[in-house]
Scaffold this active site. Structure first.
Site, PDB file in Angstrom:
ATOM      1  CB  THR A 125      -0.901   0.004   1.259  1.00 54.47           C
ATOM      2  OG1 THR A 125      -1.420   1.310   1.472  1.00 54.47           O
ATOM      3  CG2 THR A 125      -0.121  -0.384   2.513  1.00 54.47           C
ATOM      4  CG  ASP A 126      -1.095   5.014  -0.931  1.00 61.66           C
ATOM      5  OD1 ASP A 126      -1.646   4.348  -0.021  1.00 61.66           O
ATOM      6  OD2 ASP A 126      -1.688   5.958  -1.515  1.00 61.66           O
ATOM      7  CD  GLU A 127      -3.327   3.554   4.308  1.00 65.96           C
ATOM      8  OE1 GLU A 127      -3.242   3.629   5.533  1.00 65.96           O
ATOM      9  OE2 GLU A 127      -4.382   3.252   3.714  1.00 65.96           O
ATOM     10  CE1 TYR A 151      -3.129  -2.498   5.955  1.00 66.75           C
ATOM     11  CE2 TYR A 151      -3.082  -0.151   5.405  1.00 66.75           C
ATOM     12  CZ  TYR A 151      -3.140  -1.476   5.002  1.00 66.75           C
ATOM     13  OH  TYR A 151      -3.211  -1.787   3.663  1.00 66.75           O
ATOM     14  CE  LYS A 155       0.130  -4.555   3.153  1.00 71.26           C
ATOM     15  NZ  LYS A 155      -0.345  -5.874   2.632  1.00 71.26           N
TER      16      LYS A 155
END
Ligand code: NAD
Ligand code: TYD
Length: 348
Positions: A125-127, A151, A155
């Site tokens: 994810t870009d997060e 989260y 990741k």
């Protein structure tokens, strides 16, 4: 190819499985999914008579089970979606995120190394990049990782492990990092389906804080095509960003949904902000465009219209998810076969 798809009963995984069946009917897919609260076997129900898709209920943290699947089913590649994926839940309780996202991913990597699979596609994810200021340039693949929610941190840890396996052991890993997805089969705790279903039911729409947080939105089908391109054409050890080049504030997205559903803005309720809420994500995806010849095809307007149409036209899916009935689907359909002690079965 024989593909092991982890998390294939979740939102993006299920869309990926449907897309793969349309594109590569000669391939064979085995879906490994623990069916947590957001895993829904009904998402694959229309493939129930497809001999090219099998379903296994299992946890990616179960090393013996994963090793057995890779060995007995002769998997060429793993496409790894399975994760705890909701930021709000990670704030309430981070440990399941560490267990599945970090430990589970490492179990899979280790099994893949031992079985010498030809490709490990790690969906991220870009997060993991953290947050941007209003005028900062978008995240590139070279942006240092600076995750800020449990989260995102879990990741990021799994990304590091995946890339470490590529570097240390030469495992052919490819990592993809995508922006916020929307589309069919998304569990209605995430912004878009929650707002669509609430608006359809004339329920209040909870917007966190001032609603000025910016996300880059991509229609899930475009993301699935990107994962497919990275799986088949990506460089081992490489990272590819995917995004929709469609930055919007949350409030703009909620207004757009209300417009499409035909409901008034008076349904909006500003509620307490998320702890540590990231202000802005934006993704530069030109590497994927140049190297993989991938391009997002859906405009935000068309994708949102299609998404609202899908939720309107699938009331039985929505009701079963909202009532919790979907959680009994597996037991109702698999009890007999499980009693016969085979856990690999068709999807319906
Ligand atoms: P989701 O929460 O809808 O689905 C996750 C799936 O994984 C579920 O079917 C669940 O049952 C399964 N699962 C969870 N723990 C498991 C375990 N221990 N063993 C086996 N299966 C398990 O998630 P999603 O939105 O489809 O996201 C899929 C992947 O894409 C995740 O890795 C997520 O980080 C990533 N991603 C999501 C988005 C997004 O906008 N949703 C954007 C970028 C990347
Ligand atoms: P979400 O769909 O949870 O995705 P993520 O946190 O991974 O980006 O949330 C998208 C944005 O919408 C995020 O800024 C939080 C916000 N949001 C709300 O304002 N209200 C809600 O009820 C939810 C679920 C999210």
């Amino acid at each position: 190819m024989n593909l092991l798809v982890t998390g294939g009963c979740g939102f993006i995984g299920a869309n990926f499985v449907h897309e793969q069946r349309r594109q590569y009917p000669q391939d064979r897919l085995v879906v490994l999914d623990a069916l947590t609260y957001c895993g829904n076997l009904r998402n694959l129900e229309s493939l129930s008579s497809d001999p090219g898709v099998a379903f296994v209920r299992g946890d990616i943290c179960d090393a013996d089970r994963v090793a057995q699947l890779l060995r007995d089913d002769h998997m060429d590649a793993i496409v790894h979606f399975a994760a705890e994926s909701h930021v709000d839940r990670s704030i309430l309780g981070p440990l399941p995120f560490v267990q599945t996202n970090v430990v589970g991913t490492t179990v899979l990597l280790e099994a893949a190394r031992k079985a010498q699979v030809q490709r490990f596609l790690h969906v991220s994810t870009d997060e993991v990049y953290g947050t941007l200021g209003p005028t900062d340039p978008p995240f590139t693949e070279e942006t240092p990782l600076a995750p800020r929610s449990p989260y995102a941190a879990s990741k990021a840890a799994s990304d590091h492990l995946a890339l470490a396996y590529a570097h240390t052991y030469g495992l052919p890993v490819v990592v993809t990092r995508c922006s916020n997805n929307y589309g069919p089969f998304q569990f209605p705790e995430k912004l878009l389906p929650l707002m669509i279903l609430s608006a359809l039911a004339d329920q209040p729409l909870p917007v966190y804080g001032d609603g000025q947080q910016v996300r880059d939105w991509i229609y899930v089908e475009d993301h699935c095509r990107g994962i497919d391109a990275a799986l088949r054409r990506g460089r081992p050890g490489a990272v590819y960003n995917f995004g929709g080049r469609a930055e919007r504030t949350n409030l703009e997205m909620v207004h757009a949904i209300l417009e499409l559903v035909g409901k008034p803005r008076s349904l909006i309720r500003f509620v307490a902000d998320r702890l540590g809420h990231d202000r802005r994500y934006a993704v530069e995806c030109s590497r994927a465009e140049h190297e993989l010849d991938w391009h997002a095809r859906w405009s935000l307007d068309d994708g949102l219209r299609e998404t609202v149409r899908w939720y309107r036209e699938h009331p039985s899916w929505c009701q079963s998810v909202q009532s919790g009935e979907y959680r009994t689907f597996y037991d109702r359909n698999y009890t007999t076969r499980l009693a016969e002690s085979t856990e690999v079965a068709q999807c319906g």
